[in-house]
Design a protein around this motif. Structure first.
Motif, PDB file in Angstrom:
ATOM      1  N   ASN A  72     -29.383 -41.802 -54.287  1.00  0.00           N
ATOM      2  CA  ASN A  72     -30.165 -43.064 -54.610  1.00  0.00           C
ATOM      3  C   ASN A  72     -31.161 -43.121 -55.633  1.00  0.00           C
ATOM      4  O   ASN A  72     -31.499 -44.092 -56.131  1.00  0.00           O
ATOM      5  N   ARG A  73     -31.830 -41.916 -55.668  1.00  0.00           N
ATOM      6  CA  ARG A  73     -32.895 -41.826 -56.527  1.00  0.00           C
ATOM      7  C   ARG A  73     -32.231 -41.776 -57.968  1.00  0.00           C
ATOM      8  O   ARG A  73     -32.783 -42.602 -59.026  1.00  0.00           O
ATOM      9  N   LEU A  74     -31.176 -41.176 -58.333  1.00  0.00           N
ATOM     10  CA  LEU A  74     -30.416 -41.103 -59.743  1.00  0.00           C
ATOM     11  C   LEU A  74     -29.772 -42.419 -59.971  1.00  0.00           C
ATOM     12  O   LEU A  74     -29.842 -42.917 -61.226  1.00  0.00           O
ATOM     13  N   THR A  75     -29.125 -43.116 -59.162  1.00  0.00           N
ATOM     14  CA  THR A  75     -28.297 -44.428 -59.278  1.00  0.00           C
ATOM     15  C   THR A  75     -28.713 -45.568 -58.868  1.00  0.00           C
ATOM     16  O   THR A  75     -28.249 -46.521 -58.954  1.00  0.00           O
ATOM     17  N   LYS A  76     -30.042 -45.562 -58.264  1.00  0.00           N
ATOM     18  CA  LYS A  76     -30.467 -46.537 -57.315  1.00  0.00           C
ATOM     19  C   LYS A  76     -29.457 -47.260 -56.381  1.00  0.00           C
ATOM     20  O   LYS A  76     -29.365 -48.538 -56.103  1.00  0.00           O
ATOM     21  N   ALA A  77     -28.555 -46.532 -56.049  1.00  0.00           N
ATOM     22  CA  ALA A  77     -27.668 -46.922 -55.111  1.00  0.00           C
ATOM     23  C   ALA A  77     -28.412 -47.260 -53.620  1.00  0.00           C
ATOM     24  O   ALA A  77     -29.462 -46.816 -53.433  1.00  0.00           O
ATOM     25  N   GLN A  78     -27.679 -47.516 -52.469  1.00  0.00           N
ATOM     26  CA  GLN A  78     -28.374 -47.865 -51.270  1.00  0.00           C
ATOM     27  C   GLN A  78     -27.625 -47.398 -50.213  1.00  0.00           C
ATOM     28  O   GLN A  78     -27.188 -47.849 -49.176  1.00  0.00           O
ATOM     29  N   VAL A  79     -27.313 -46.115 -50.485  1.00  0.00           N
ATOM     30  CA  VAL A  79     -26.647 -45.273 -49.639  1.00  0.00           C
ATOM     31  C   VAL A  79     -27.348 -44.903 -48.347  1.00  0.00           C
ATOM     32  O   VAL A  79     -28.564 -44.644 -48.591  1.00  0.00           O
ATOM     33  N   PHE A  80     -26.870 -44.945 -46.982  1.00  0.00           N
ATOM     34  CA  PHE A  80     -27.672 -44.878 -45.867  1.00  0.00           C
ATOM     35  C   PHE A  80     -28.434 -43.627 -45.928  1.00  0.00           C
ATOM     36  O   PHE A  80     -27.717 -42.626 -46.050  1.00  0.00           O
ATOM     37  N   VAL A  81     -29.464 -43.432 -45.496  1.00  0.00           N
ATOM     38  CA  VAL A  81     -30.328 -42.200 -45.413  1.00  0.00           C
ATOM     39  C   VAL A  81     -30.888 -42.177 -44.174  1.00  0.00           C
ATOM     40  O   VAL A  81     -31.791 -43.320 -43.894  1.00  0.00           O
TER      41      VAL A  81
END
Length: 215
Positions: free
Chosen positions: A181-190
């Protein structure tokens, strides 16, 4: 476990030899049975691998479902899987695990026969369960083959694009999704828990040099 832990701290037992029939010693089996009855526990989780016989004997002794480490992880996987492939993989793994534990458990599985199908003439519930599991495993393997075929096509398309592929590898709850998420601004569930993210995810990553990669 948390309920029992707060109410009563069970004594420890140092085993010199694992019991072939119940894993734990007879005194510890009786102690846990008393705790299960007193606090009306729904199941008992054992943080180790149990043989089918040990699993069956402990369930008979305690009167509740007993999950060993593998069964517990598979149950967590079943809750976490989101993609079609992930759900198929988990169900297949659960059925293959269950198939190895059917021997001698006719009475327990007879209670589930109504959910599986109508009992045929002369068939026992256990025979029905075995037949159902074998049939369902065959169906799941066929579906998995179809999913893998589609995945191969997508992989070939990715390989046709001149982008390097970078994999994030680490144990569960190590921070892979957070880093993505930090590297790609993805919104993977965390979430801060084990096996929170089960399915793989691919995102495009722009490197400081301006080049791009698939993460």
């Amino acid at each position: 476990y948390r309920h029992l832990h707060h109410k009563r701290r069970l004594t420890h037992q140092h085993l010199h030899r694992v019991s072939p029939s119940t894993f734990l010693g007879s005194g510890k089996v009786d102690e846990i049975r008393d705790a299960v009855e007193k606090y009306e526990a729904d199941f008992v989780a054992v943080d180790d691998l149990l043989s089918p016989a040990q699993n069956r004997n402990l369930e008979e002794a305690w009167g509740v479902r007993v999950l060993d480490r593998t069964a517990l992880i598979l149950d967590i996987f079943a809750m976490r899987a989101r993609t079609k492939e992930g759900k198929l993989q988990v169900e297949l793994a659960q059925l293959e695990y269950l198939a190895s534990r059917l021997v001698g458990r006719g009475e327990m599985f007879s209670q589930q026969a109504g959910r599986i199908g109508t009992r045929g003439p002369g068939e026992t519930a256990l025979e029905m369960d075995r037949r159902f599991i074998r049939k369902r495993i065959g169906i799941l393997r066929k579906k998995m083959d179809d999913v893998r075929s589609h995945r191969t096509i997508h992989r070939q398309k990715r390989q046709g694009v001149p982008l390097p592929v970078v994999s994030l590898v680490g144990y569960t709850n190590a921070g892979k999704s957070t880093l993505m998420n930090r590297l790609t601004k993805a919104q993977v569930f965390v979430e801060d828990k084990l096996f929170a993210t089960l399915d793989p995810t691919v995102r495009r990553l722009r490197l400081p040099s301006g080049r791009e990669a698939l993460l």
